[in-house]
Scaffold this motif. Structure first.
Motif, PDB file in Angstrom:
ATOM      1  N   THR A  42       0.832  -1.199   0.000  1.00  0.00           N
ATOM      2  CA  THR A  42       0.000   0.000   0.000  1.00  0.00           C
ATOM      3  C   THR A  42       0.865   1.246   0.000  1.00  0.00           C
ATOM      4  OG1 THR A  42      -1.699  -1.189   1.253  1.00  0.00           O
ATOM      5  CG2 THR A  42      -1.883   1.206   1.165  1.00  0.00           C
ATOM      6  N   PHE A  98       0.555   5.121   0.854  1.00  0.00           N
ATOM      7  CA  PHE A  98      -0.314   6.046   1.566  1.00  0.00           C
ATOM      8  C   PHE A  98      -0.091   7.480   1.087  1.00  0.00           C
ATOM      9  CE2 PHE A  98      -0.037   2.399   4.351  1.00  0.00           C
ATOM     10  CZ  PHE A  98      -1.325   2.276   4.838  1.00  0.00           C
ATOM     11  N   ASP A  99      -1.039   8.336   1.463  1.00  0.00           N
ATOM     12  CA  ASP A  99      -0.888   9.765   1.154  1.00  0.00           C
ATOM     13  C   ASP A  99       0.299  10.340   1.908  1.00  0.00           C
ATOM     14  OD1 ASP A  99      -3.098   9.495  -0.346  1.00  0.00           O
ATOM     15  OD2 ASP A  99      -4.475  10.463   1.060  1.00  0.00           O
ATOM     16  N   GLN A 151      -8.849   6.099  -5.815  1.00  0.00           N
ATOM     17  CA  GLN A 151      -7.933   5.067  -5.329  1.00  0.00           C
ATOM     18  C   GLN A 151      -7.749   4.009  -6.418  1.00  0.00           C
ATOM     19  OE1 GLN A 151      -9.910   3.779  -1.740  1.00  0.00           O
ATOM     20  NE2 GLN A 151      -8.502   4.922  -0.455  1.00  0.00           N
ATOM     21  N   TRP A 180      -5.082   6.183   1.730  1.00  0.00           N
ATOM     22  CA  TRP A 180      -4.128   5.606   0.791  1.00  0.00           C
ATOM     23  C   TRP A 180      -4.597   5.832  -0.638  1.00  0.00           C
ATOM     24  CZ3 TRP A 180      -6.085   1.776  -2.359  1.00  0.00           C
ATOM     25  CH2 TRP A 180      -7.252   1.141  -1.932  1.00  0.00           C
ATOM     26  N   ARG A 192      -2.774   0.555  -4.117  1.00  0.00           N
ATOM     27  CA  ARG A 192      -2.591  -0.701  -3.391  1.00  0.00           C
ATOM     28  C   ARG A 192      -2.470  -1.849  -4.398  1.00  0.00           C
ATOM     29  NH1 ARG A 192      -6.491  -1.831   1.457  1.00  0.00           N
ATOM     30  NH2 ARG A 192      -4.970  -0.434   2.415  1.00  0.00           N
TER      31      ARG A 192
END
Length: 351
Positions: free
Chosen positions: A49, A51-52, A163, A193, A196
């Motif tokens: 993943t 993430f921001d 996403q 996030w 992914r």
């Protein structure tokens, strides 16, 4: 872990013990000692993943350790500076109280003075620590209020409103030879996030569903016959069939998974219950007595009643068995035809 398939055909109206290795995923292997086989663990789902950046740098989503350490460090630095100032004042003689002796015990008066000085020093250090921690909390609160402003929130929402999820294929049912299939969805407000990658181990998922009683697995073993080219070469050269590589029948396992549900009556079959019983508790159901072969060796079925286990006792080579005068020509040709024709095996043992 790759399994080994052993299949046998019944002689007298038959003929194959076959070694084959069906494909399976490669799980993680751990080291072991002695003669035991290494342990292998399979993870059903592996993910990566991204993430921001704002979520990683924000203290709201930081771990307790990440929140505590900077705050604690600010307080320790303030304590260190306060102690250095106190040491400098003591070196210069600043802050030393000269009290007149009233004629009392000098030792008691000195101990009391030292105790007062110690308490004053500790209080000063604690005050410095509390002030530094309070200042750090104020700076964190001000940064949080700035990030919570409508302009910053709108900019962050517009920069990552979707996403992306990528499903990594394991080589099965790949569409258009794509290694990764990407999907997009609108980003929820509570999610932090952006990207992914998910790799699903189908074998591990199916095993978990089987252990929980969610699905049933049915196996079918297909005999694909002998290698035609190798068999023809053996016939022309006059070599023994079992000594030529590729003479054993090729057995492949085919599996089918069915979900247990009330719509299918939990996969209950009255015919299967009476025709394919699997024994009682730890005792195996006895296989039909007779002679079996795997294409190289002839075996005789045995049953150990003490343990309730089946077994195969080697009797002779298949070439010697076919050359025996006690077996008719038609029966010998029937055995060879079953080896070449790809008949379904009578007994299959999967290890």
């Amino acid at each position: 872990m790759a399994s080994r398939i052993i299949s046998l055909l019944l002689l007298a109206s038959a003929a194959p013990l076959i070694n084959a290795a069906p494909k399976s995923s490669a799980p993680t292997t751990t080291s072991s000692s002695g003669n035991t086989k290494p342990l292998q663990f399979s993870s059903p789902i592996q993910s990566y993943t991204i993430f921001d950046k704002s979520a990683l740098s924000s203290s709201d989503y930081a771990s307790p350790r990440r929140k505590f350490l900077p705050r604690f460090r600010a307080g320790l630095m303030a304590e260190r500076r306060a102690k250095e100032v106190l040491m400098e004042e003591q070196r210069r003689g600043i802050g030393l109280d000269e009290e007149d002796d009233d004629g009392g015990d000098w030792a008691e008066a000195s101990a009391a003075a030292d105790e007062r000085k110690k308490k004053a020093t500790e209080k000063r250090v604690e005050t410095a620590y509390d002030a530094a921690v309070k200042g750090y909390d104020g700076r964190v609160a001000s940064k949080k209020s700035m990030r919570a402003s409508p302009a910053v929130t709108a900019a962050a929402a517009s920069s990552g409103s979707y996403q992306l999820v990528g499903v990594v294929h394991d080589g099965k049912d790949m569409k258009k030879n794509k290694a990764v299939t990407w999907y997009a969805r609108k980003k929820p407000k509570s999610s932090k996030w952006n990207v992914r990658l998910v790799h699903v181990n189908r074998d591990a998922v199916l095993r978990d569903l089987f252990l929980k009683g969610k699905v049933d697995v049915y196996g079918k073993y297909v005999n694909e016959g002998l290698d035609k080219a190798a068999f023809a070469a053996a016939e022309t050269t006059g070599e023994d069939v079992e000594e030529k590589p590729g003479m054993k029948p090729l057995i492949k396992a085919q599996y089918m998974v069915k979900e247990r549900s009330w719509k299918s009556l939990w996969n209950f079959s009255l015919r299967r219950m009476f025709t394919t019983s699997s024994g009682s508790f730890w005792r195996e159901r006895r296989i039909n007595p007779g002679m079996y072969t795997d294409g190289t060796t002839v075996y005789e079925s045995v049953y150990r009643y003490r343990d309730g286990k089946n077994g195969m006792k080697p009797v002779a080579k298949l070439s010697n068995f076919l050359a025996s005068p006690g077996m008719g020509v038609e029966e010998k040709m029937r055995v060879v035809e079953r080896l070449k024709g790809g008949d379904e095996p009578d007994v299959v043992v999967e290890k």
